[in-house]
Enzyme design. Structure first.
Site, PDB file in Angstrom:
ATOM      1  N   HIS A 156       3.521  53.812  16.546  1.00  0.00           N
ATOM      2  CA  HIS A 156       2.177  53.736  17.123  1.00  0.00           C
ATOM      3  C   HIS A 156       2.113  52.778  18.302  1.00  0.00           C
ATOM      4  CE1 HIS A 156       1.186  49.824  15.239  1.00  0.00           C
ATOM      5  NE2 HIS A 156       1.764  50.285  14.137  1.00  0.00           N
ATOM      6  N   CYS A 172       6.050  49.138  10.638  1.00  0.00           N
ATOM      7  CA  CYS A 172       5.813  50.193  11.610  1.00  0.00           C
ATOM      8  C   CYS A 172       6.583  49.903  12.900  1.00  0.00           C
ATOM      9  CB  CYS A 172       4.322  50.312  11.919  1.00  0.00           C
ATOM     10  SG  CYS A 172       3.367  51.054  10.581  1.00  0.00           S
TER      11      CYS A 172
END
Length: 196
Positions: A156, A172
């Site tokens: 992301h 992440c």
């Protein structure tokens, strides 16, 4: 500086640049909303190392595969002709790192954020958040699944671009917003993702 020193310095720089095996990749087109929202995120000093480049493919994977090198903190999108697009990323710190093979099962623009239970337990102050410039998922998110199971890990964007190149996330893979837009535009659902 004497002329001979200047000539030597310029020749050395030219030789060094001639040995480079990469070239920059132009920024993708962005929507008005993307431009307005990204402008609200404080800019960070960009390290040239973390730029978006076409490089010789170091992964050996099939074209179209995404490979994340967590030690070097690069994400590669493998291309035809033994090339890859390399992006600088932030990765999970040692306590929260994740490795494995997954696939992109969902893609979202300026996604909402709902922190997982483990994150809420560590940081009780975190709350769900609508998409936008303050949201830690940034401009795009690629949701990683193993089979039909959500890993809860994402590739992301970020509202903290100064942390690209570091091991700071909860697992992440964070990218500069312009880079995650570029990657998002290039990959399809079910793209294979390998995190090493």
């Amino acid at each position: 500086m004497r002329l001979s020193s200047l000539v030597f310095l310029m020749a050395t720089m030219a030789a060094a640049l001639a040995g480079c095996t990469y070239k920059g990749v132009p920024d993708p087109q962005v929507s008005t909303r993307d431009a307005e929202w990204m402008a609200q995120i404080p800019a960070a000093q960009e390290e040239p190392r973390n730029g978006r480049y076409i490089v010789d493919d170091p992964t050996g994977e099939a074209p179209g595969t995404i490979v994340v090198d967590t030690k070097q903190r690069f994400l590669y999108l493998v291309q035809e002709g033994k090339k890859a697009i390399r992006y600088g990323v932030a990765v999970g710190d040692e306590a929260y790192g994740w490795a494995g093979t997954s696939r992109i099962a969902r893609k979202a623009e300026w996604p909402n954020w709902n922190p997982p239970a483990e994150m809420k337990a560590r940081w009780p102050h975190v709350r769900p958040m609508n998409g936008g410039p303050a949201n830690p998922l940034g401009a795009r998110a690629l949701y990683l699944y193993e089979g039909n199971r959500d890993t809860l890990y994402r590739i992301h964007g970020t509202n903290e671009p100064e942390k690209i190149g570091q091991a700071v996330s909860s697992g992440c893979i964070r990218m500069r917003n312009i880079d995650v837009i570029d990657l998002y535009n290039r990959v399809a659902l079910n793209t294979k993702v390998i995190v090493r």
